[in-house]
Design a protein around this motif. Sequence first.
Motif, short mmCIF file in Angstrom:
data_model
loop_
_atom_site.label_atom_id
_atom_site.label_comp_id
_atom_site.label_asym_id
_atom_site.label_seq_id
_atom_site.Cartn_x
_atom_site.Cartn_y
_atom_site.Cartn_z
N PHE A 110 0.75 -1.21 0.06
CA PHE A 110 0.07 0.09 -0.03
C PHE A 110 0.78 1.12 -0.05
O PHE A 110 1.75 1.23 0.78
CB PHE A 110 -0.79 -0.15 1.18
N ALA A 111 0.46 2.20 -0.80
CA ALA A 111 1.18 3.64 -0.75
C ALA A 111 0.06 4.58 -1.28
O ALA A 111 -0.93 4.28 -1.99
CB ALA A 111 2.26 3.50 -1.88
N SER A 118 0.29 12.37 -1.35
CA SER A 118 1.64 12.35 -0.69
C SER A 118 1.81 14.02 -0.76
O SER A 118 2.45 14.48 0.41
CB SER A 118 2.58 11.73 -1.28
N ALA A 119 1.82 14.74 -1.78
CA ALA A 119 2.05 16.03 -1.94
C ALA A 119 1.08 16.88 -0.76
O ALA A 119 1.52 17.83 -0.40
CB ALA A 119 2.06 16.51 -3.37
N ALA A 120 -0.18 16.61 -0.70
CA ALA A 120 -0.78 17.18 0.13
C ALA A 120 -0.75 16.90 1.79
O ALA A 120 -1.56 17.53 2.36
CB ALA A 120 -2.43 16.82 -0.20
N GLY A 121 0.21 16.21 2.04
CA GLY A 121 0.39 15.88 3.42
C GLY A 121 -0.21 14.91 4.01
O GLY A 121 -0.20 14.75 5.41
N TYR A 122 -0.87 13.85 3.25
CA TYR A 122 -1.73 12.77 3.86
C TYR A 122 -0.58 11.71 4.38
O TYR A 122 0.60 11.72 3.80
CB TYR A 122 -2.54 12.15 2.92
N LEU A 135 -6.03 0.19 -6.22
CA LEU A 135 -7.30 0.91 -6.09
C LEU A 135 -7.10 2.06 -4.90
O LEU A 135 -7.55 3.21 -5.07
CB LEU A 135 -8.51 -0.06 -5.78
N PHE A 136 -6.38 1.48 -3.78
CA PHE A 136 -6.22 2.37 -2.84
C PHE A 136 -5.36 3.61 -3.40
O PHE A 136 -5.74 4.75 -3.14
CB PHE A 136 -5.52 1.92 -1.45
N MET A 137 -4.45 3.67 -4.32
CA MET A 137 -3.60 4.69 -4.62
C MET A 137 -4.53 5.57 -5.29
O MET A 137 -4.53 6.92 -5.08
CB MET A 137 -2.47 4.32 -5.48
#
Length: 268
Positions: free
Chosen positions: A3-4, A10-14, A179-181
């Motif tokens: 999972f990633a 990522s850029a939004a800080g999650y 799907l999660f990405m």
Amino acid sequence: MTFALGPRASAAGYRLAAFERTGSTNTEAIEHARAGERGPMWFVTSEQTAGRGRRQRAWIAPRGNLAASILEVMDVAPAVAATLGFAAGLAEEAALEKVSLEAALRLGEGRPHYALKWPNDVLAGGKKLVGIGLEAEAVGGGLAVVVGIGTNVVAAPEGTPTPAVSLAALGVQISAEELFMALSDAWVEFRGIWDNGRGFAEIRRLWLERAAGLGEKVAIHTGTMTLEGIFDTIDDTGCLIVRTAEGRLVQVAAGEVFFGPVASVGAA
């Protein structure tokens, strides 16, 4: 594949906490909020053993399915937080469309078509593909809001009130991780539009464009009664508006929804 987060998330800080196996991603999220986590943070697994859906129904994700919960502590009223479920449905539908591109090209007219069912499900061919559930709890600094999204990637449960289906059965061969990405990136977009409830008018418009059963016969079981009529719209609080045979517009805040010919007999 592990999972990633997607690049936009990522850029939004999650941030992300991934589990090989867990009882409930919603429970993990709430427990982290109680311990001081403020988010935004995703909790994900491809095997969930003790999840809960609406009305406390079991929400089990056998290995290969996706259970994902997003946690964020917000300064909003609970009634406003509840409308975030509509943004979640839009994010999931967008992610599904993205990961289904190959299947759409391969299957042509037989490609899956997704629709949003009030209040928080995603359907494919009239069958339940995704369940979305919200939990909220007051913590220091605001309201901890958890949105849990469960997707039948490789398998679907049997004997559910609404017949269920999996992506695999629809011919969409992707993993929970893929799907999660896509979902994590789509969430950034629709969470941004929702904007702590300030953008719900736009969320409502987009949701209605994708709504299952709009303008059709519907029956809603509230637990104490059954209301029948035509699915007219949703209002600016997210309530379902039913037009009865007498022409009355009735606001429904919660209930089990059944569409089409089965609505007259209240069966799924």
